[in-house]
Each structure stands twice: as structure tokens, then as C-alpha cells.
Design a protein around this motif. Structure first.
Motif, short mmCIF file in Angstrom:
data_model
loop_
_atom_site.label_atom_id
_atom_site.label_comp_id
_atom_site.label_asym_id
_atom_site.label_seq_id
_atom_site.Cartn_x
_atom_site.Cartn_y
_atom_site.Cartn_z
N LYS A 50 0.83 -1.21 0.00
CA LYS A 50 0.00 0.00 0.00
C LYS A 50 0.87 1.27 0.00
O LYS A 50 0.70 2.15 -0.84
CB LYS A 50 -0.93 0.03 1.24
CG LYS A 50 -1.88 -1.17 1.32
CD LYS A 50 -2.81 -1.07 2.51
CE LYS A 50 -2.12 -1.19 3.87
NZ LYS A 50 -1.46 -2.50 4.13
N GLY A 69 -1.48 4.35 9.77
CA GLY A 69 -0.41 3.79 10.60
C GLY A 69 0.66 4.85 10.88
O GLY A 69 1.12 4.99 12.03
N ARG A 73 1.81 6.33 14.45
CA ARG A 73 3.21 6.26 14.92
C ARG A 73 3.73 7.66 15.27
O ARG A 73 4.45 7.84 16.25
CB ARG A 73 4.10 5.56 13.87
CG ARG A 73 3.92 4.05 13.85
CD ARG A 73 4.86 3.36 12.88
NE ARG A 73 4.45 3.53 11.49
CZ ARG A 73 3.58 2.76 10.86
NH1 ARG A 73 3.05 1.72 11.47
NH2 ARG A 73 3.24 2.99 9.61
N LYS A 94 -3.25 -4.95 17.19
CA LYS A 94 -4.67 -4.61 17.34
C LYS A 94 -4.99 -3.27 16.68
O LYS A 94 -4.09 -2.47 16.40
CB LYS A 94 -5.03 -4.54 18.83
CG LYS A 94 -5.01 -5.89 19.51
CD LYS A 94 -5.46 -5.75 20.94
CE LYS A 94 -5.38 -7.11 21.66
NZ LYS A 94 -5.26 -6.95 23.10
N VAL A 96 -6.46 0.42 16.75
CA VAL A 96 -6.62 1.54 17.70
C VAL A 96 -8.06 2.07 17.63
O VAL A 96 -8.65 2.08 16.55
CB VAL A 96 -5.59 2.64 17.33
CG1 VAL A 96 -5.78 3.90 18.15
CG2 VAL A 96 -4.16 2.10 17.45
N GLY A 121 -4.52 2.25 4.66
CA GLY A 121 -4.67 1.43 5.87
C GLY A 121 -5.90 1.83 6.66
O GLY A 121 -5.95 1.66 7.89
N ARG A 124 -10.02 0.24 8.66
CA ARG A 124 -9.51 -1.09 8.93
C ARG A 124 -10.55 -2.00 9.57
O ARG A 124 -10.35 -3.20 9.64
CB ARG A 124 -8.33 -0.97 9.88
CG ARG A 124 -7.24 -1.95 9.52
CD ARG A 124 -5.94 -1.30 9.70
NE ARG A 124 -4.82 -2.14 9.56
CZ ARG A 124 -3.75 -1.75 8.89
NH1 ARG A 124 -3.74 -0.61 8.25
NH2 ARG A 124 -2.69 -2.52 8.85
N ASN A 128 -14.02 1.96 12.29
CA ASN A 128 -13.29 2.99 11.54
C ASN A 128 -14.20 3.59 10.47
O ASN A 128 -14.31 4.81 10.33
CB ASN A 128 -12.10 2.36 10.78
CG ASN A 128 -10.80 2.28 11.57
OD1 ASN A 128 -9.74 1.97 11.02
ND2 ASN A 128 -10.84 2.54 12.86
N ARG A 160 11.36 -5.81 5.46
CA ARG A 160 11.06 -4.37 5.30
C ARG A 160 12.15 -3.50 5.97
O ARG A 160 12.45 -2.41 5.48
CB ARG A 160 9.67 -4.05 5.85
CG ARG A 160 9.30 -2.61 5.72
CD ARG A 160 7.83 -2.34 5.57
NE ARG A 160 7.01 -2.75 6.70
CZ ARG A 160 5.69 -2.55 6.77
NH1 ARG A 160 5.05 -1.96 5.78
NH2 ARG A 160 5.00 -2.95 7.81
N ARG A 164 10.26 -1.43 12.64
CA ARG A 164 8.93 -1.34 13.25
C ARG A 164 8.73 -2.42 14.30
O ARG A 164 9.09 -3.58 14.10
CB ARG A 164 7.85 -1.43 12.16
CG ARG A 164 7.68 -0.10 11.46
CD ARG A 164 6.69 -0.13 10.34
NE ARG A 164 5.44 -0.82 10.65
CZ ARG A 164 4.38 -0.76 9.86
NH1 ARG A 164 4.41 -0.05 8.74
NH2 ARG A 164 3.28 -1.41 10.18
N ARG A 175 -1.61 -9.70 12.89
CA ARG A 175 -2.14 -8.68 11.96
C ARG A 175 -2.88 -9.33 10.79
O ARG A 175 -3.89 -8.80 10.32
CB ARG A 175 -0.99 -7.80 11.44
CG ARG A 175 -0.52 -6.80 12.49
CD ARG A 175 0.93 -6.41 12.30
NE ARG A 175 1.18 -5.56 11.16
CZ ARG A 175 2.38 -5.43 10.59
NH1 ARG A 175 3.43 -6.11 11.03
NH2 ARG A 175 2.53 -4.62 9.56
N1 LIG Z 1 -6.83 2.38 10.66
C1 LIG Z 1 -5.79 1.91 11.34
C2 LIG Z 1 -4.53 1.72 10.71
C3 LIG Z 1 -3.46 1.22 11.44
N2 LIG Z 1 -3.64 0.91 12.75
C4 LIG Z 1 -2.53 0.34 13.57
C5 LIG Z 1 -2.70 -1.16 13.66
C6 LIG Z 1 -1.81 -1.67 12.56
O1 LIG Z 1 -1.39 -3.00 12.78
C7 LIG Z 1 -0.65 -0.70 12.63
C8 LIG Z 1 0.20 -0.58 11.41
O2 LIG Z 1 -0.60 -0.22 10.30
P1 LIG Z 1 0.06 0.21 8.91
O3 LIG Z 1 -1.07 0.54 7.98
O4 LIG Z 1 1.08 1.27 9.13
O5 LIG Z 1 0.89 -1.04 8.41
P2 LIG Z 1 0.55 -2.44 7.75
O6 LIG Z 1 -0.47 -2.30 6.68
O7 LIG Z 1 0.03 -3.29 8.89
O8 LIG Z 1 1.87 -2.90 7.25
O9 LIG Z 1 -1.26 0.55 12.94
C9 LIG Z 1 -4.87 1.09 13.36
O10 LIG Z 1 -5.02 0.80 14.54
N3 LIG Z 1 -5.92 1.61 12.65
#
Ligand SMILES: Nc1ccn([C@H]2C[C@H](O)[C@@H](COP(=O)(O)OP(=O)(O)O)O2)c(=O)n1
Ligand SMILES: Nc1ncnc2c1ncn2[C@@H]1O[C@H](COP(=O)(O)OP(=O)(O)O)[C@@H](O)[C@H]1O
Length: 359
Positions: A50, A69, A73, A94, A96, A121, A124, A128, A160, A164, A175
């Protein structure tokens, strides 16, 4: 070749009277300032690519990339009171609470001048989706869904190397499960509504990007129409700075005033802008002009070339020809070039204008 037909109102050629529509002098070449936000959600399992594809879309189509994400962070790193809670949830793979994520997205969107967003992302899970919809009232244009096998995603995540906390085998597996249990139902929700554009993300990066390009053509068409509109506003307002920014220095034109000769460069047009300034200084009453663009078509001929054609219906007030309407056919050729700062910009490289036979 992609074509679009729609109609919109714009102002006209150099005039001392300001247009009723405001030009935003700060508008970036790509931006659609003042328009309703356009949102594309980018979904796919962890490691499906993505972020990688979003970077290419941003570079080529001028979108603003908002990675949920990354925003989370950044919130951890900012030392906010939610930081520890977010950190723990991410470590566990998990999701958020939506209030936090939607709040961060909303803030980032409100701070952006450009109103075309790739929201990566997100959403999710159902929570959301529902909270975003309730808070922003935005319906996404479509959902870009990167489909990839877990085996391939696992391999990518383990190499990667971005340091992280969640790119370890235990969290990765969690995940994947969260993606299947919580994110796939959101994709199904949009699938039923015809909004999902599924992409085979297991292929090499450039192949994946080639396959998503056609999905972004309507945005290019929209941008080219907006840029043509901005150009006409600049002419209308005697705003040479914006006009110059939107035109190639070597722009060519066939316009009736040049009596059938091809004009090259900006000097010919500059004369009219100077005239507008001069007239303004002398405060001479001048006719107000307004044009309606009718039946525009926008053809994207390649990644870097687009053609906009339309008929301009020009109304004049306060002149001997008051109330008269003159119709022009205009064709504008746009070319995408890299600026000295390395950013892509569309420049008008050619104009062909003629009066319609009935004018
Ligand atoms: N809408 C979202 C997006 C990400 N998160 C949190 C939970 C996800 O495991 C982590 C990392 O998401 P990110 O999109 O950066 O990365 P990945 O697609 O998992 O590689 O952030 C969330 O809680 N809610
Ligand atoms: N099509 C691809 N083929 C091989 N590797 C890829 C591809 N797309 C992305 N990658 C690599 O896989 C890793 C995860 O990609 P990323 O874009 O961060 O995924 P996501 O944002 O979906 O978690 C990165 O190291 C990236 O360089």
C-alpha cells in the motif's frame, strides 16, 4: 485514451473587471483548492504494498498520502497522552479506537490545501468506517484493494527493515488474522456498493502501478479541466503571474488577433495583460466579460499529455456590443513536465482558438 464530457462556468480573456470566482494565487499546479475533498481508501493486508504504491500515486497524480499507521506512529513519537495506549495496541497487532484515528485523519485533512486524499490502511474495521463517515460525511470515490497472498506479504514484511515494533513473525501473524476478521468485512461492504477496485499486488512494483493508472485517469481529467479554468480566471483577472506559471515559456497559439499566424512565447499575450494593468491605472470604464464553457472534453493522450477542448460562450456587458454573445472554439494542449524542484507540473503548451462559424 480516456474521455470525459461535462460542462462548467469559467471567466474569459483579459478584462479589467475581476471575475466573481476567486483565484487562489498559492494553488499548486495540481491542486483543486476550494473543492469538495476527494478520498480514495487504500486497503490490503500488511505488506501488500500500500505505502509503496501510494508514494507513486502521490508523485504522479498529486494526491496527499495519509497513512493511518504513520499518523498513529507520529502520535506515539509526539509524546501525546494516547501514545502509550497506541504503542501497546500496535505491538499487539490490534486496531486503535476509531475516535483517535479519525481525529488524526480529520486534522491532517483540514490542514491540507490540496483536497485529494489517499487514505492508506483505513478503514480497517467497521468502527473505523462508521465513525469516519459520521464525522466527515465523505463518501470515498473508490477503494483500492491490494490483493496478495499471506506468504508473499510475510516475506516482504520480514525484509522491510524499517525498525517497526510490529514487523516480527508473532505480530505479523496477529495482523493477518485481524485483517481477515475485521478489514475484509469492510471491503465486502464496499464491494456490494460497487466501490472496490481489486489489484493483483503480488506482481513487481511497476507492474502493479501500471495496472492502477487507469483508475486515476478521471482525476487527471478533472485536474486538466480545473487548470484550464484557472488559466481563464487568471486571464480574466489580469493575473499574469498565475498565467505565466500555468503556461510553458514556449507556448504556441493560433488566435484570431494574430490573423492566422502562429504565435510563440508569452510576449504576445503579455501585451494584453499590460493593457489591463494600464487601463486599471487610468480607471477607464471597461466592459465586463463572462464566458460559459460548454461541452468540454478532456482526453488524456499519455501519462504526460492531455487535450482540453470546449466552446466558450462570451457575454459582454457595458460595451457597444452589450449583451452580445460571441462563441469561440478553444483547444488547449497540456504537457506534464518536472519543475526544477523535481515536482510534476502541467503546463499549457498550445492554444488553438477560432470563432465559431455563427459568431
Ligand atoms: N486504521 C488503522 C490503521 C493502522 N492501525 C494500527 C494497527 C496496525 O497493525 C498498525 C500498522 O498499520 P500500517 O497501515 O502502518 O501497516 P501495515 O499495513 O500493517 O503494514 O497501525 C490502526 O489501529 N488503525
Ligand atoms: N510489488 C512488490 N514486490 C516486492 N516487494 C514489494 C512490492 N511492493 C512493496 N514491496 C516491499 O514490501 C515491503 C512492504 O511494502 P509496503 O508498501 O510498506 O506495504 P504496506 O504499506 O501494505 O504494509 C516494503 O519493504 C516494500 O519495499
Amino acid at each position: 485514451m480516456y474521455s470525459l464530457t461535462s460542462s462548467m462556468t469559467v471567466s474569459d480573456r483579459p478584462s479589467v473587471v475581476s471575475s466573481s470566482k476567486e483565484m487562489n494565487g498559492d494553488a499548486a499546479n495540481f491542486s483543486v483548492v476550494g473543492k469538495k475533498p476527494k478520498v480514495v481508501f487504500v486497503l490490503g493486508g500488511p505488506g501488500s504494498g500500500k505505502g509503496t504504491q501510494c508514494a507513486k500515486i502521490v508523485e504522479n497524480y498529486g494526491f496527499v498520502h495519509l497513512s493511518a499507521g504513520d499518523l498513529l506512529r507520529a502520535e506515539i513519537n509526539s509524546g501525546s497522552e494516547n501514545g502509550t495506549m497506541i504503542q501497546n495496541m500496535i505491538k499487539e497487532g490490534k486496531i486503535v479506537p476509531a475516535e483517535v484515528t479519525v481525529g488524526l485523519l480529520q486534522k491532517a485533512m483540514s490542514e491540507s490545501k490540496v483536497q485529494k486524499f489517499l487514505i492508506d490502511g483505513f478503514p480497517r474495521n467497521e468502527e473505523n468506517r462508521v465513525i469516519f463517515e459520521r464525522v466527515t460525511k465523505i463518501d470515498p470515490e473508490f477503494i483500492l484493494f491490494f490483493h496478495c497472498t499471506e506468504q508473499e506479504m510475510e516475506k516482504r514484511l520480514l525484509s522491510r527493515n524499517q525498525g517497526r515494533v510490529d514487523d516480527n513473525i508473532d505480530t505479523i501473524r496477529k495482523r493477518f488474522k485481524v485483517f481477515v476478521d475485521s478489514s475484509l468485512p469492510v471491503i465486502e461492504y464496499y464491494e456490494i456498493r460497487g466501490k472496490v477496485r481489486k489489484v493483483d499486488a503480488a506482481r513487481p512494483i511497476d507492474e502493479v502501478f501500471d495496472s492502477i493508472k487507469p483508475l486515476f485517469m478521471p482525476f487527471v481529467q478533472d485536474d486538466l479541466l480545473t487548470l484550464s479554468e484557472n488559466l481563464l480566471h487568471a486571464i480574466d483577472n489580469g493575473d499574469y503571474t498565475t498565467y505565466k506559471r500555468l503556461c510553458d515559456t514556449e507556448v504556441t497559439s493560433f488566435v484570431p488577433e494574430a490573423q492566422g499566424h502562429l504565435v510563440q512565447g508569452l510576449d504576445f499575450q503579455r501585451f494584453y495583460f499590460d493593457l489591463v494593468l494600464e487601463t486599471k491605472k487610468l480607471a477607464v470604464a471597461c466592459p465586463s466579460v463572462q464566458s460559459i464553457i460548454s461541452s468540454p472534453t478532456v482526453s488524456v493522450l499519455s501519462d504526460d499529455v492531455g487535450l482540453v477542448t470546449y466552446t466558450r460562450l462570451q457575454q459582454k456587458l457595458g460595451s457597444p456590443s452589450e449583451g452580445m454573445v460571441v462563441a469561440y472554439n478553444e483547444t488547449r494542449l497540456w504537457k506534464r513536465v518536472k519543475s526544477t524542484e523535481g515536482e510534476w507540473e502541467w503546463k499549457n503548451v498550445h492554444l488553438h482558438q477560432s470563432k465559431t462559424p455563427s459568431s
